[in-house]
Motif scaffolding. Structure first.
Motif, short mmCIF file in Angstrom:
data_model
loop_
_atom_site.label_atom_id
_atom_site.label_comp_id
_atom_site.label_asym_id
_atom_site.label_seq_id
_atom_site.Cartn_x
_atom_site.Cartn_y
_atom_site.Cartn_z
N CYS A 182 0.82 -1.22 0.00
CA CYS A 182 0.00 0.00 0.00
C CYS A 182 0.85 1.27 0.00
O CYS A 182 0.58 2.25 -0.71
CB CYS A 182 -0.93 -0.01 1.22
SG CYS A 182 -2.16 -1.34 1.21
N GLY A 183 1.94 1.28 0.79
CA GLY A 183 2.82 2.46 0.85
C GLY A 183 3.51 2.73 -0.48
O GLY A 183 3.67 3.89 -0.89
N LEU A 200 3.35 6.18 -2.54
CA LEU A 200 4.56 6.90 -2.90
C LEU A 200 4.68 7.10 -4.40
O LEU A 200 5.20 8.12 -4.87
CB LEU A 200 5.78 6.12 -2.37
CG LEU A 200 5.98 6.13 -0.86
CD1 LEU A 200 7.17 5.25 -0.48
CD2 LEU A 200 6.19 7.55 -0.35
N TRP A 201 4.18 6.10 -5.20
CA TRP A 201 4.23 6.28 -6.66
C TRP A 201 3.37 7.45 -7.09
O TRP A 201 3.76 8.27 -7.92
CB TRP A 201 3.77 4.97 -7.31
CG TRP A 201 3.81 5.03 -8.82
CD1 TRP A 201 4.89 4.87 -9.61
CD2 TRP A 201 2.71 5.31 -9.69
NE1 TRP A 201 4.56 5.00 -10.93
CE2 TRP A 201 3.20 5.28 -11.00
CE3 TRP A 201 1.34 5.55 -9.47
CZ2 TRP A 201 2.40 5.49 -12.12
CZ3 TRP A 201 0.54 5.76 -10.59
CH2 TRP A 201 1.06 5.74 -11.87
N VAL A 258 3.06 13.35 -8.80
CA VAL A 258 2.64 14.73 -8.51
C VAL A 258 3.84 15.64 -8.34
O VAL A 258 3.92 16.76 -8.88
CB VAL A 258 1.73 14.75 -7.26
CG1 VAL A 258 1.42 16.19 -6.85
CG2 VAL A 258 0.46 13.97 -7.52
N VAL A 259 4.84 15.18 -7.56
CA VAL A 259 6.04 16.00 -7.33
C VAL A 259 6.82 16.22 -8.62
O VAL A 259 7.37 17.30 -8.87
CB VAL A 259 6.91 15.33 -6.24
CG1 VAL A 259 8.26 16.03 -6.13
CG2 VAL A 259 6.19 15.36 -4.91
N THR A 260 6.89 15.18 -9.49
CA THR A 260 7.59 15.34 -10.77
C THR A 260 6.93 16.40 -11.63
O THR A 260 7.60 17.23 -12.26
CB THR A 260 7.60 13.99 -11.50
OG1 THR A 260 8.23 13.01 -10.68
CG2 THR A 260 8.35 14.10 -12.81
N GLY A 261 5.60 16.40 -11.67
CA GLY A 261 4.90 17.43 -12.46
C GLY A 261 5.16 18.82 -11.92
O GLY A 261 5.44 19.76 -12.67
#
Length: 361
Positions: free
Chosen positions: A185-186, A190-191, A196-199
């Motif tokens: 689940c983690g 995280l994926w 989101v962070v990459t965008g």
């Protein structure tokens, strides 16, 4: 050593000068000569003052500082080094040798004797006793260790193994299965966060690139780089001009110094030497031969005459005193003088011959 001469320009195999790597424009060539002239005018007084200071410093070093330094060194050796060496050689070393000998006699020899004949036997006896006691204690310790080991195995190890095998192992397996599920689940969460962070990072990157990097790059390429090249050319020409001016000023200063030295030599030194050699030396020799030597001979003759007169006066006074003593007290009794220079063998032979003669009589 610093090379004061400018290196000759590189030439091609055909004999033509090779231009510099960066190339020189007509503006650089046109500005170079006035800059070098101005630099020479500004640097020449500084170079002449520097050469004058160097000459004065060398003269001061050779005539004042070096003799004073040698005198101070000799004085330091006389006041500190030689007394300390004498104190060390003739006081400290003999006293240390005496103290060492005394310590050896009073401490080392008795200590060695006590160690050899008292402490060593006592230590060996104590070691033998301790070895016996240690053997007994070792046997007791081994028995006690065996009993404690059996008791610990029965009371601790066996129950701990049973608890680990039938209680902790099943619980650990259960917790591991739960942890693997939570890890899956983690990873999914995280994926999603990574996407989101990459965008967001891509948006910020292109924003900063368009607003900051590209304008700064344009300013560096089209403004700062040309200005830096121009300043580099100006600085290089200024340094070259200062170097040429410093070398030319050195040659001029050397020429001025040689001219002043020649002027001093021909106006002061050579006339003074000529006057000393041609005028003062003959006059001095003449004064010495005609005045000083006769005066010295007369003074020596007067001294000899005075000494002879004093000697005659002392003899006359001594004779008068002796005559007065004889007149008042009479002639003193004279004792027969003994020839002390006669060797002992001759004296013994003389006494023997006298005794023989008296015996015969």
């Amino acid at each position: 050593m610093v090379d004061l001469e400018k290196a000759p320009p590189a030439r091609s195999p055909e004999g033509e000068p090779v231009p510099r790597a960066g190339g020189e424009g007509c503006l650089v060539v046109a500005v170079r000569l006035p800059v070098r002239i101005v630099a020479l005018v500004l640097v020449l007084p500084v170079r002449m003052a520097w050469d004058a200071l160097v000459v004065a410093g060398r003269f001061l070093r050779d005539t004042v500082l070096r003799p004073v330094g040698r005198a101070l060194a000799w004085l330091g050796r006389a006041l500190f080094v030689w007394p300390l060496v004498g104190l060390w050689r003739y006081v400290v070393v003999p006293v240390a040798k005496g103290v060492g000998w005394l310590g050896n006699v009073l401490l080392v020899v008795p200590a060695v004797w006590v160690y050899r004949w008292v402490l060593t036997p006592v230590g060996r006896a104590l070691a033998w006793c301790c070895a016996g006691v240690g053997a007994v204690l070792t046997a007791l310790g081994r028995g006690l260790y065996a009993g404690l080991a059996w008791l610990g195995n029965v009371l601790l190890v066996v129950p701990a193994v049973w608890v680990y095998r039938w209680v902790l192992t099943p619980i650990g397996h259960l917790l591991a299965w739960c942890g693997r599920g939570l890890a899956r689940c983690g990873r999914g969460v995280l994926w999603c966060l990574g996407k989101v962070v990459t965008g967001i990072g891509a948006v910020l990157y292109w924003t900063l690139r368009i607003l900051l990097v590209l304008p700064a790059l344009a300013v560096w390429r089209w403004v700062l780089a040309p200005v830096g090249r121009a300043l580099a050319v100006v600085g290089r020409e200024l340094l070259d001009a200062l170097g040429h001016a410093w070398r030319i000023a050195g040659h001029l200063s050397r020429a001025v110094g040689r001219a002043l030295a020649a002027l001093f030599r021909w106006t002061v030194a050579e006339p003074a030497r000529w006057v000393y050699r041609s005028v003062l030396t003959p006059v001095g020799h003449a004064v010495r031969d005609t005045v000083l030597r006769p005066l010295a001979e007369a003074a020596r003759a007067a001294g000899r005459a005075g000494r002879q007169a004093l000697r005659s006066a002392r003899l006359s006074v001594r004779q008068a005193r002796a005559d007065l003593r004889r007149t008042l007290f009479g002639e003193p009794e004279r004792t027969p003088s003994v020839d002390r220079r006669e060797p002992s063998g001759a004296k013994a032979r003389t006494l023997g011959s006298s005794t023989t003669a008296l015996t015969k009589d």
